[in-house]
Scaffold this motif. Sequence first.
Motif, short mmCIF file in Angstrom:
data_model
loop_
_atom_site.label_atom_id
_atom_site.label_comp_id
_atom_site.label_asym_id
_atom_site.label_seq_id
_atom_site.Cartn_x
_atom_site.Cartn_y
_atom_site.Cartn_z
N LEU A 42 -5.64 -27.58 4.07
CA LEU A 42 -5.19 -26.76 2.95
C LEU A 42 -5.17 -27.55 1.65
CD1 LEU A 42 -2.31 -24.64 4.52
CD2 LEU A 42 -4.66 -23.94 4.01
N TYR A 43 -4.83 -28.83 1.72
CA TYR A 43 -4.84 -29.66 0.52
C TYR A 43 -6.23 -29.73 -0.09
CZ TYR A 43 -4.58 -33.68 -2.56
OH TYR A 43 -4.68 -34.51 -3.67
N LEU A 44 -7.24 -29.96 0.75
CA LEU A 44 -8.61 -30.03 0.25
C LEU A 44 -9.03 -28.70 -0.38
CD1 LEU A 44 -10.29 -32.03 3.16
CD2 LEU A 44 -9.85 -32.83 0.83
N ASN A 45 -8.58 -27.59 0.19
CA ASN A 45 -8.88 -26.29 -0.40
C ASN A 45 -8.29 -26.17 -1.80
OD1 ASN A 45 -10.02 -25.69 2.08
ND2 ASN A 45 -8.26 -24.54 2.81
N VAL A 105 -17.84 -23.48 -5.39
CA VAL A 105 -16.71 -24.24 -4.83
C VAL A 105 -15.46 -23.37 -4.76
CG1 VAL A 105 -15.07 -26.09 -5.33
CG2 VAL A 105 -17.52 -26.55 -5.42
N ILE A 106 -15.18 -22.66 -5.83
CA ILE A 106 -14.00 -21.79 -5.86
C ILE A 106 -14.11 -20.72 -4.76
CG2 ILE A 106 -12.75 -20.06 -7.21
CD1 ILE A 106 -13.49 -21.68 -9.71
N ALA A 107 -15.29 -20.12 -4.62
CA ALA A 107 -15.48 -19.07 -3.62
C ALA A 107 -15.34 -19.62 -2.20
CB ALA A 107 -16.86 -18.43 -3.80
N ILE A 108 -15.97 -20.75 -1.93
CA ILE A 108 -15.95 -21.31 -0.58
C ILE A 108 -14.55 -21.74 -0.16
CG2 ILE A 108 -16.68 -23.30 0.80
CD1 ILE A 108 -19.39 -23.15 -0.62
N PHE A 109 -13.87 -22.47 -1.03
CA PHE A 109 -12.57 -23.00 -0.64
C PHE A 109 -11.47 -21.95 -0.71
CE2 PHE A 109 -14.99 -26.87 -1.30
CZ PHE A 109 -14.63 -27.59 -0.17
N SER A 110 -11.69 -20.89 -1.47
CA SER A 110 -10.77 -19.75 -1.40
C SER A 110 -10.89 -19.08 -0.04
CB SER A 110 -11.09 -18.75 -2.51
OG SER A 110 -10.81 -19.28 -3.80
N ALA A 111 -12.11 -18.92 0.42
CA ALA A 111 -12.33 -18.34 1.75
C ALA A 111 -11.78 -19.26 2.84
CB ALA A 111 -13.82 -18.09 1.98
N TYR A 112 -11.87 -20.56 2.60
CA TYR A 112 -11.33 -21.52 3.57
C TYR A 112 -9.81 -21.37 3.72
CZ TYR A 112 -14.73 -24.77 5.61
OH TYR A 112 -15.70 -25.34 6.40
N ILE A 113 -9.13 -20.95 2.65
CA ILE A 113 -7.68 -20.73 2.75
C ILE A 113 -7.41 -19.63 3.78
CG2 ILE A 113 -5.64 -19.87 1.54
CD1 ILE A 113 -6.69 -21.22 -0.99
N LEU A 114 -8.17 -18.55 3.71
CA LEU A 114 -8.04 -17.48 4.69
C LEU A 114 -8.27 -18.01 6.10
CD1 LEU A 114 -10.05 -14.61 2.93
CD2 LEU A 114 -7.56 -14.67 3.27
N TYR A 115 -9.32 -18.78 6.25
CA TYR A 115 -9.70 -19.31 7.56
C TYR A 115 -8.64 -20.27 8.10
CZ TYR A 115 -12.31 -22.03 11.02
OH TYR A 115 -12.71 -22.67 12.17
N ASP A 116 -8.22 -21.23 7.27
CA ASP A 116 -7.31 -22.28 7.74
C ASP A 116 -5.91 -21.76 8.02
OD1 ASP A 116 -9.21 -24.35 7.69
OD2 ASP A 116 -8.88 -24.73 5.56
N VAL A 117 -5.40 -20.88 7.15
CA VAL A 117 -4.05 -20.34 7.38
C VAL A 117 -4.05 -19.48 8.64
CG1 VAL A 117 -2.26 -18.80 6.49
CG2 VAL A 117 -3.35 -20.44 4.96
N GLN A 118 -5.09 -18.68 8.83
CA GLN A 118 -5.13 -17.84 10.03
C GLN A 118 -5.26 -18.69 11.30
OE1 GLN A 118 -8.38 -14.95 11.30
NE2 GLN A 118 -6.87 -13.53 10.44
N GLN A 119 -5.92 -19.84 11.19
CA GLN A 119 -6.00 -20.74 12.33
C GLN A 119 -4.60 -21.16 12.78
OE1 GLN A 119 -9.14 -20.43 13.77
NE2 GLN A 119 -9.11 -22.64 14.04
N ILE A 120 -3.72 -21.42 11.80
CA ILE A 120 -2.34 -21.79 12.12
C ILE A 120 -1.59 -20.60 12.72
CG2 ILE A 120 -0.17 -22.66 11.20
CD1 ILE A 120 -1.81 -23.89 8.89
N VAL A 121 -1.71 -19.46 12.06
CA VAL A 121 -0.99 -18.26 12.48
C VAL A 121 -1.39 -17.84 13.90
CG1 VAL A 121 -0.65 -15.80 12.02
CG2 VAL A 121 -0.66 -17.44 10.13
N ASN A 122 -2.67 -17.98 14.23
CA ASN A 122 -3.16 -17.55 15.54
C ASN A 122 -3.06 -18.65 16.60
OD1 ASN A 122 -3.73 -15.06 14.49
ND2 ASN A 122 -5.92 -15.45 14.21
N GLY A 123 -2.56 -19.82 16.21
CA GLY A 123 -2.40 -20.89 17.19
C GLY A 123 -3.62 -21.75 17.39
N GLY A 124 -4.66 -21.57 16.56
CA GLY A 124 -5.85 -22.39 16.68
C GLY A 124 -5.64 -23.80 16.17
N GLU A 125 -4.71 -23.97 15.25
CA GLU A 125 -4.35 -25.29 14.73
C GLU A 125 -2.87 -25.50 14.99
OE1 GLU A 125 -4.24 -28.59 14.06
OE2 GLU A 125 -6.12 -28.12 12.99
N THR A 126 -2.54 -26.52 15.78
CA THR A 126 -1.15 -26.75 16.16
C THR A 126 -0.59 -28.05 15.59
OG1 THR A 126 -1.86 -27.83 18.22
CG2 THR A 126 -1.42 -25.46 18.30
N ASN A 127 -1.38 -28.77 14.83
CA ASN A 127 -0.91 -30.03 14.23
C ASN A 127 -0.74 -29.83 12.73
OD1 ASN A 127 -1.47 -32.80 12.84
ND2 ASN A 127 -0.85 -33.30 14.92
#
Length: 226
Positions: free
Chosen positions: A204-207, A174-196
């Motif tokens: 990010l809260y679930l992570n 769980v720690i490994a997966i959701f740590s990696a999800y932080i990388l994924y989710d934050v970059q989605q925002i930075v790159n414009g993949g997530e706009t809401n």
Amino acid sequence: MVNMQKTYDLAGSRQVVRHNVLRNTYWLLAISMIPTVLGAAAGVAFGVPIPRGFIGFFLFLAVAWGFIWGIEKNKNSGVGVGLLLGFTFFMGLMLTPLLTRTLGFSNGGSLIMMAFGGTAAVFATLASVATVSKRDFSAMGKWLFAGVIVVLLASLANIYFQMPALHIAISVLVIAIFSAYILYDVQQIVNGGETNYISATLALYLNVYNIFSALLSLLGLGGDRD
């Protein structure tokens, strides 16, 4: 020259939007911790009974997915924010058994603070990496989702088997997966993949929540009963 100016203005506008989404996401994420703490405090103080076993597992999933569906359905309105904060209060309540058990140790308070500090350090580090890194983490999405499914199935199985070794393995995963999800989710925002920002905050809260609970569960193995 005019086309170049339009291109520059469009790129600048997109950058501003991404910055605003990221800023609003971090603010809402910080605010969401308040009802989480209130929910956890209420659960421990009043001894709120949390269903366990298979019934508790499926009841939790049903309520959680109901909240998530409602949040996503209303992510473009204030209702979405209200549902998100209600969800974080509910998730705080769900920490009651873990916190109660941890506080039963003489060093329980220290373990909780260690888990909180460790979670904050992981989030700050990986969010920073995702913001500045040129590496594309988007390909991790499908593998991380598959990992979540494995964790859910393993957790369901361990309700029956009650194997300490499997519990440890699940927590580490769980720690490994959701740590990696932080990388994924934050970059989605930075790159414009997530706009809401409401959807982004939920992710990010679930992570953060899962990392904290899994880390606290592991630290609890070294709890002092004296």
